[in-house]
Design an enzyme around this catalytic site. Sequence first.
Site, PDB file in Angstrom:
ATOM      1  N   GLY A 152      -2.065 -10.261   5.281  1.00  0.00           N
ATOM      2  CA  GLY A 152      -2.273  -8.854   5.887  1.00  0.00           C
ATOM      3  C   GLY A 152      -3.978  -8.836   5.789  1.00  0.00           C
ATOM      4  O   GLY A 152      -4.735  -9.563   5.206  1.00  0.00           O
ATOM      5  N   ALA A 153      -4.291  -7.569   6.470  1.00  0.00           N
ATOM      6  CA  ALA A 153      -5.825  -7.374   6.525  1.00  0.00           C
ATOM      7  C   ALA A 153      -6.000  -5.939   6.562  1.00  0.00           C
ATOM      8  O   ALA A 153      -5.231  -5.195   6.706  1.00  0.00           O
ATOM      9  CB  ALA A 153      -6.138  -8.245   7.851  1.00  0.00           C
ATOM     10  N   GLY A 207     -11.319  -6.539   3.814  1.00  0.00           N
ATOM     11  CA  GLY A 207     -11.491  -8.003   3.743  1.00  0.00           C
ATOM     12  C   GLY A 207      -9.599  -8.370   4.216  1.00  0.00           C
ATOM     13  O   GLY A 207      -9.219  -7.681   4.958  1.00  0.00           O
ATOM     14  N   ASP A 239      -1.578   7.713  -0.759  1.00  0.00           N
ATOM     15  CA  ASP A 239      -1.498   7.127   0.371  1.00  0.00           C
ATOM     16  C   ASP A 239       0.120   6.546   0.669  1.00  0.00           C
ATOM     17  O   ASP A 239       0.071   5.268   1.113  1.00  0.00           O
ATOM     18  CB  ASP A 239      -2.510   5.845   0.236  1.00  0.00           C
ATOM     19  CG  ASP A 239      -2.741   5.433   1.977  1.00  0.00           C
ATOM     20  OD1 ASP A 239      -2.466   6.018   2.810  1.00  0.00           O
ATOM     21  OD2 ASP A 239      -3.437   4.391   2.009  1.00  0.00           O
ATOM     22  N   ASN A 248      -9.600  -3.201   6.218  1.00  0.00           N
ATOM     23  CA  ASN A 248     -11.358  -3.099   6.314  1.00  0.00           C
ATOM     24  C   ASN A 248     -11.905  -3.766   5.091  1.00  0.00           C
ATOM     25  O   ASN A 248     -13.219  -4.169   5.227  1.00  0.00           O
ATOM     26  CB  ASN A 248     -11.485  -1.893   6.710  1.00  0.00           C
ATOM     27  CG  ASN A 248     -10.917  -0.575   6.173  1.00  0.00           C
ATOM     28  OD1 ASN A 248     -10.123  -0.773   5.340  1.00  0.00           O
ATOM     29  ND2 ASN A 248     -10.886   0.493   6.953  1.00  0.00           N
TER      30      ASN A 248
HETATM   31  P1  ADP Z   1      -5.064  -1.647   3.029  1.00  0.00           P
HETATM   32  O1  ADP Z   1      -5.697  -0.791   1.623  1.00  0.00           O
HETATM   33  O2  ADP Z   1      -6.199  -2.164   3.611  1.00  0.00           O
HETATM   34  O3  ADP Z   1      -4.316  -0.548   3.500  1.00  0.00           O
HETATM   35  P2  ADP Z   1      -3.139  -2.972   1.412  1.00  0.00           P
HETATM   36  O4  ADP Z   1      -3.104  -3.079  -0.036  1.00  0.00           O
HETATM   37  O5  ADP Z   1      -1.872  -1.974   2.228  1.00  0.00           O
HETATM   38  O6  ADP Z   1      -4.444  -2.659   2.049  1.00  0.00           O
HETATM   39  O7  ADP Z   1      -2.777  -4.318   2.102  1.00  0.00           O
HETATM   40  C1  ADP Z   1      -2.710  -4.717   3.205  1.00  0.00           C
HETATM   41  C2  ADP Z   1      -1.645  -5.593   3.627  1.00  0.00           C
HETATM   42  O8  ADP Z   1      -1.732  -6.944   2.914  1.00  0.00           O
HETATM   43  C3  ADP Z   1      -0.212  -5.154   3.387  1.00  0.00           C
HETATM   44  O9  ADP Z   1       0.013  -4.393   4.581  1.00  0.00           O
HETATM   45  C4  ADP Z   1       0.631  -6.337   3.222  1.00  0.00           C
HETATM   46  O10 ADP Z   1       0.748  -6.769   4.385  1.00  0.00           O
HETATM   47  C5  ADP Z   1      -0.563  -7.302   2.645  1.00  0.00           C
HETATM   48  N1  ADP Z   1      -0.156  -7.152   1.204  1.00  0.00           N
HETATM   49  C6  ADP Z   1      -0.799  -6.259   0.247  1.00  0.00           C
HETATM   50  N2  ADP Z   1      -0.362  -6.568  -0.994  1.00  0.00           N
HETATM   51  C7  ADP Z   1       0.645  -7.324  -0.956  1.00  0.00           C
HETATM   52  C8  ADP Z   1       1.365  -7.977  -1.855  1.00  0.00           C
HETATM   53  N3  ADP Z   1       1.334  -7.640  -3.115  1.00  0.00           N
HETATM   54  N4  ADP Z   1       2.407  -8.955  -1.639  1.00  0.00           N
HETATM   55  C9  ADP Z   1       2.470  -9.347  -0.225  1.00  0.00           C
HETATM   56  N5  ADP Z   1       1.529  -8.800   0.485  1.00  0.00           N
HETATM   57  C10 ADP Z   1       0.778  -7.703   0.400  1.00  0.00           C
HETATM   58 MG    MG Z   2      -2.553  -0.243   3.117  1.00  0.00          MG
END
Ligand code: ADP
Ligand code: MG
Length: 584
Positions: free
Chosen positions: A316-317, A321, A426, A319
């Site tokens: 996933g991505a 990184g 959030d 802002n």
């Molecule tokens: P942001 O703060 O940018 O929203 P997130 O922590 O929500 O960041 O993570 C962004 C994305 O990365 C998630 O939507 C998911 O797809 C992937 N991701 C984050 N943490 C995990 C995890 N522990 N296991 C699998 N995928 C993850």
């Molecule tokens: Mg998120």
Amino acid sequence: MAIQIMPDAAAHLPFYYGSIARSEAEEYLKLAGMSDGLFLLRQCLRSLGGYVLSMVCNLQFYHYAIERQMNGTYAIAGGKAHCGPEELCEFYSKDADGLCCTLRKPCNRPCGVDPQPGVFDSMRDNMVREYVRQTWKLEGDALEQAIISQAPQVEKLIATTAHERMPWYHGSIARDEAERRLYSGAQPDGKFLLRERKENSAYALSLVYGKTVYHYRIDQDKSGKYSIPEGTKFDTLWQLVEYLKLKPDGLIFYLREACPNPNMPGELTSLSAGKSRLLPMDTSVYESPYSDPEELKDKKLFLKRDHLMIDEVELGAGNFGCVKKGVYKMRKKQIDVAIKVLKSNNEKTVKDEMMKEAQIMHQLDNPYIVRMIGVCEAESLMLVMEMASGGPLNKFLASRNNIVELMHQVSMGMKYLEEKNFVHRDLAARNVLLVNQHYAKISDFGLSKALGADDSYYKARTAGKWPLKWYAPECILYHKFSSKSDVWSYGVTMWEAFSYGQKPYKKMKGPEVISFIEQGKRMDCPTDCPAEMYALMQQCWTYRWEERPGFTTVENVIRSYYYSIATKTENGPETEGKSKAALP
Ligand code: ADP
Ligand code: MG
């Protein structure tokens, strides 16, 4: 299936006393005046799932046994069948139909008197508890959380396979082999084992008393119920054994110590695999990898770079990184991890943000929250988390019948946060990640705060890039964030889940949403969303935070609904016949 281990169908009736004796029932009726047609309901001690109607007519007591029938209905011998004890009482209040008179006045429990839990009620709880403890080797909070979140599934498992996992179950051995095993070692009264009989695929119970082994046949009737000759009938062998530990019920002595099966697979093998789906406790992320004391020795906030292998695959991505897949090498095992990698040009403020997120996650340990393994400072700052590979909840549209189960898990994670005095800030479907179709975890603690011991809310000095559609009025108006405002977000998350990932408030912009809410309007009930669940969303969207329920209440409400539908679907009229036929 598992009829007796389902919730009590009369539990909600004010004139239901639970497991009280006949004499007690008569005392209550006397106290209430002995008028004609005065009645109360109590649990039947002899037949599981049955009741007794105790009533008065002409200053005399009458007690009628209400049997639970094979098809799940209830009837007094010779009378009509009814779908529940309540309906049955309603019927007899209009038509005596063979009783001494009609039911006229319920003899309600006096104030402060709760229904008396029966031997079967506590048995059910103990069975679930012991089963979870033994099967998944859990203790403490991990055990409690597993019981609360998986009770319906576990009850179902118990009903079909539990005896195979019990130390007292010796499989198909001959009578003399059973004797040999019972006579070896000490021979206390009540030492017992259960075996399968080769002859006709029924079972037998072998029991030591006075240094002698006694054998009892276990019969199975047409409907699949087990009993010793002339004894009480049970749906499962385990229940039979548990019951005989409490009451000899015709045996020469009651059951005490299990004679352990020497060939018992030490590992609880895949007996129930194939028969059922993966439960959260079956996965590697139910407990922290540091729940192993060996691994705990190495636990540090900062991880060694050479223990971390980073895949190119992006999960996933954001802002900040991107999130990459990886493997982290621990002392005894390697675990799959998700690694939040900061953009390479990371400035100090961004790094600080991520360290704050890490500090929060570091303090949390719950099966329904994504755990952090640690942080790693190398080519860039990285936050290493346990893996939830099923993706975010709002993208998950495959199986639609377990939203309640998943949202209940989210409520358990949030209840934990509330207890620890953290605000998430959030909570949204995009931040609920799935481990599998039946296991959800809360993630993304980028905006989260730990509250001071005496604070009930966090006050933001300035508004930031906020997910306004998920925010309660007090967040937007006064920048006040509390567990109550997380409850509001939970309502929106529920709405997203029951709408299969639609965007809340359609095309409205943030400020429009605010005035929409201020006008007292709320989002509509999603198509096909159960009324009970929409009612809960509306509760979460109570305008004043003082009047909004907390997560303890939210979890309770969704738990009751979740258990109630789990009961219905496993015990419904169409499925029951089938599952009965399928019993061994
Ligand atoms: P942001 O703060 O940018 O929203 P997130 O922590 O929500 O960041 O993570 C962004 C994305 O990365 C998630 O939507 C998911 O797809 C992937 N991701 C984050 N943490 C995990 C995890 N522990 N296991 C699998 N995928 C993850
Ligand atoms: Mg998120």
